[in-house]
Design a protein around this motif. Sequence first.
Motif, short mmCIF file in Angstrom:
data_model
loop_
_atom_site.label_atom_id
_atom_site.label_comp_id
_atom_site.label_asym_id
_atom_site.label_seq_id
_atom_site.Cartn_x
_atom_site.Cartn_y
_atom_site.Cartn_z
N VAL A 454 0.86 -1.20 0.00
CA VAL A 454 0.00 0.00 0.00
C VAL A 454 0.89 1.24 0.00
O VAL A 454 1.85 1.35 0.77
CB VAL A 454 -0.92 0.02 1.24
CG1 VAL A 454 -1.73 1.31 1.29
CG2 VAL A 454 -1.84 -1.18 1.23
N THR A 455 0.57 2.19 -0.88
CA THR A 455 1.32 3.44 -0.95
C THR A 455 0.84 4.37 0.15
O THR A 455 -0.35 4.68 0.23
CB THR A 455 1.12 4.12 -2.32
OG1 THR A 455 1.55 3.22 -3.33
CG2 THR A 455 1.91 5.40 -2.42
N THR A 456 1.77 4.81 1.00
CA THR A 456 1.41 5.72 2.09
C THR A 456 1.96 7.12 1.88
O THR A 456 1.48 8.07 2.49
CB THR A 456 1.93 5.17 3.44
OG1 THR A 456 3.35 4.96 3.32
CG2 THR A 456 1.25 3.87 3.80
N ASP A 457 2.96 7.26 1.02
CA ASP A 457 3.56 8.57 0.74
C ASP A 457 3.45 8.88 -0.74
O ASP A 457 3.33 7.99 -1.58
CB ASP A 457 5.04 8.59 1.14
CG ASP A 457 5.23 8.32 2.62
OD1 ASP A 457 4.54 8.97 3.42
OD2 ASP A 457 6.06 7.45 2.96
N GLU A 458 3.51 10.17 -1.05
CA GLU A 458 3.50 10.56 -2.46
C GLU A 458 4.76 10.07 -3.15
O GLU A 458 5.84 10.07 -2.56
CB GLU A 458 3.45 12.09 -2.58
CG GLU A 458 2.13 12.69 -2.18
CD GLU A 458 2.13 14.20 -2.39
OE1 GLU A 458 2.57 14.64 -3.47
OE2 GLU A 458 1.70 14.92 -1.48
N HIS A 459 4.61 9.63 -4.38
CA HIS A 459 5.76 9.23 -5.20
C HIS A 459 5.71 9.97 -6.52
O HIS A 459 4.63 10.35 -6.99
CB HIS A 459 5.74 7.71 -5.47
CG HIS A 459 6.06 6.90 -4.26
ND1 HIS A 459 5.36 5.76 -3.92
CD2 HIS A 459 7.00 7.05 -3.31
CE1 HIS A 459 5.86 5.26 -2.80
NE2 HIS A 459 6.85 6.02 -2.42
N TYR A 460 6.88 10.14 -7.11
CA TYR A 460 6.97 10.79 -8.42
C TYR A 460 7.68 9.87 -9.40
O TYR A 460 8.57 9.09 -9.02
CB TYR A 460 7.75 12.10 -8.33
CG TYR A 460 7.02 13.23 -7.63
CD1 TYR A 460 6.30 14.17 -8.35
CD2 TYR A 460 7.06 13.35 -6.24
CE1 TYR A 460 5.64 15.21 -7.71
CE2 TYR A 460 6.40 14.38 -5.59
CZ TYR A 460 5.69 15.31 -6.34
OH TYR A 460 5.03 16.34 -5.71
N ALA A 461 7.28 9.97 -10.65
CA ALA A 461 8.01 9.32 -11.75
C ALA A 461 8.06 10.33 -12.88
O ALA A 461 7.07 11.01 -13.16
CB ALA A 461 7.30 8.05 -12.20
#
Length: 643
Positions: A454-461
């Motif tokens: 589960v993604t809990t923090d913002e991510h960038y690509a």
Amino acid sequence: MLGGSISGGRTNVRVVVVGDRATGKSSLITAAASETFPEEVPPVLPPTRLPADLYPDNVPVTIIDTSSSLESRGKVAEELKRADAVVLTYACDQPSTLNRLTTFWLYEFRRLEIKVPVIVVGCKLDKRDEEHHMNLEQVMAPIMQQFREIETCIECSAANLVQVPEVFYYAQKAVLHPTAPLFDHETQALKPRCVRALKRIFILCDHDMDDALNDEELNEFQIKCFNAPLQPAEIVGVKRVVQEKLPQGVNDLGLTLTGFLFLHALFIEKGRLETTWTVLRKFGYNDEIKLKDDNLTIPFKKAPDQSLELTSEAVEFLKGVFSTFDTDKDGVLRNSELDDLFSTAPESPWGEAPYKDAVERTPLGGLSLSAFLSEWALMTLLEPAQSLANLIYIGYNCGAASALRLTRRKSVDRKKQQTDRNVYQCFVFGPKGSGKSALLKSLLGRPFSENYAVTTDEHYAVNVVDRLGGTKKTLVLREIPEDEVKMILSTKESLASCDVAVFAYDSSDEYSLKRASELLMTVARRGEVSGFMVPCLFVAAKDDLDSYPMAIKDSAKICQNFGIDAPIHISVKERDLNSMFNRIVTAAEHPHLSVPETEVGRSQKRYRHLVNRSLMFTSVVAAVAVVGLAAYRSYAARKNTSS
């Protein structure tokens, strides 16, 4: 390098004097201010000011006396928290007060989180008898080892006026020219950030780029930093000192980087920190050994729906830098080459989130030119001042106006039905398990993984998207965790930086579709209320799984209700992305299309339309009435004349 000093822009140094009762605090302060020993002093002195011209840095010192009573503990703590430096006293004739430094005072400073230099001062040196004689260096060395906040130790006598001015000189110097950022006492070496800054300064002064400072370059450096030239004999003397201690510090061409760094370490070891600080400050560094903010002024007033991008001039500079540091010419910057590139910056800017995993990496962790430029595009989008700073650190010297360009406002883009941007930011919304992270990874060309977290923090690509006609656009995907949506959309400007919003859902899961629809509604309403409306795309992820019976019909109806394009079906697992990233860029390039409307928004639109029509009708009727009245008056006037 002869020396001299710059104070770093400070206009005053506030020194707080603390210690046990009867250790000589007030007498020390009075003797420093009046150059006489007071026979009687009040329990606590009012703030005392030492004039600016008393010490070489021309910065006044304000001294704050404190009470040692238990009732005054709160007041002392307040004063300590406002201090630039602390003078901690003990009495040379009372060994118990020396012990109290380590059993109470220094731990108390840590408890209060006092993070300023401490000068330990032994007062009443004249009263110490032979029985209590001690070697100050031997006694204080282990204490200073344990408490690194201690800058220096000194003993003095207010009665005999011995080393009294020196106490506050050391306190002022510890503030204006601190040791901690420059030198590591444990390793007896310059700290990495200091080395990086001095390396950059060396390169800037090495005009002929032969990796050595010749006599002329040394002289220019001396004049810039200390406003005085070096005599030929002095240059010979400097090089001789270096060569004797460090043969590789000088070669046939002049002083090498190794020699330049050695000289500064030597100055610091000899207590001449002001020399190194003067050099750093002349080249625009602050006390944290980073470029001062006034060197990083961005000459644009940016609206919330505008962004900053690198100019073509800055991009060409970066391409040249890439080529220079790609020493093996394999088209990839390996980690060692990247470290070398940023060796003149305070640290590598991409070692932490959001940059660390935001671009495509080679199997060995290197960066292609495309990935290198993508990292810069992301940093410029998110932290333009940081991007500008790092451009300057690695050698760009043409100023902010030539490095950065301000994009047009999105409200103008919508009216013109096109945009002038080269970098697009796409917010990726969706419920847990909808495939958001997989979508980001696929932009970077990473293989699909069955492992789910589960993604809990913002991510960038971020990556470059090739367009028809050979043009290239940079696409930034920002993954928004489901639990963070409410917080992220809590401000009016929350969607201002978003060019496109994507709503992913698991096409095999009815609840996932329902939740994605709710998120789309939330974003659409936020856009209508704030005025920052964005194109939206509905994405049916996991198309390789069996969809539930009404999935296609339900999703099509949702898109129809919002007035946006039909869902885009993709399967990251089977690498069937259905031109996903090109379609995102296309939506960004046409900001007036694919903008969702809610029923509330439509009603408000119809109401505004009716109001505008009513106002127009009223204006026309009023205009007709005015014209009619004017005609009647004209007719009446002619009739009266003919009579």
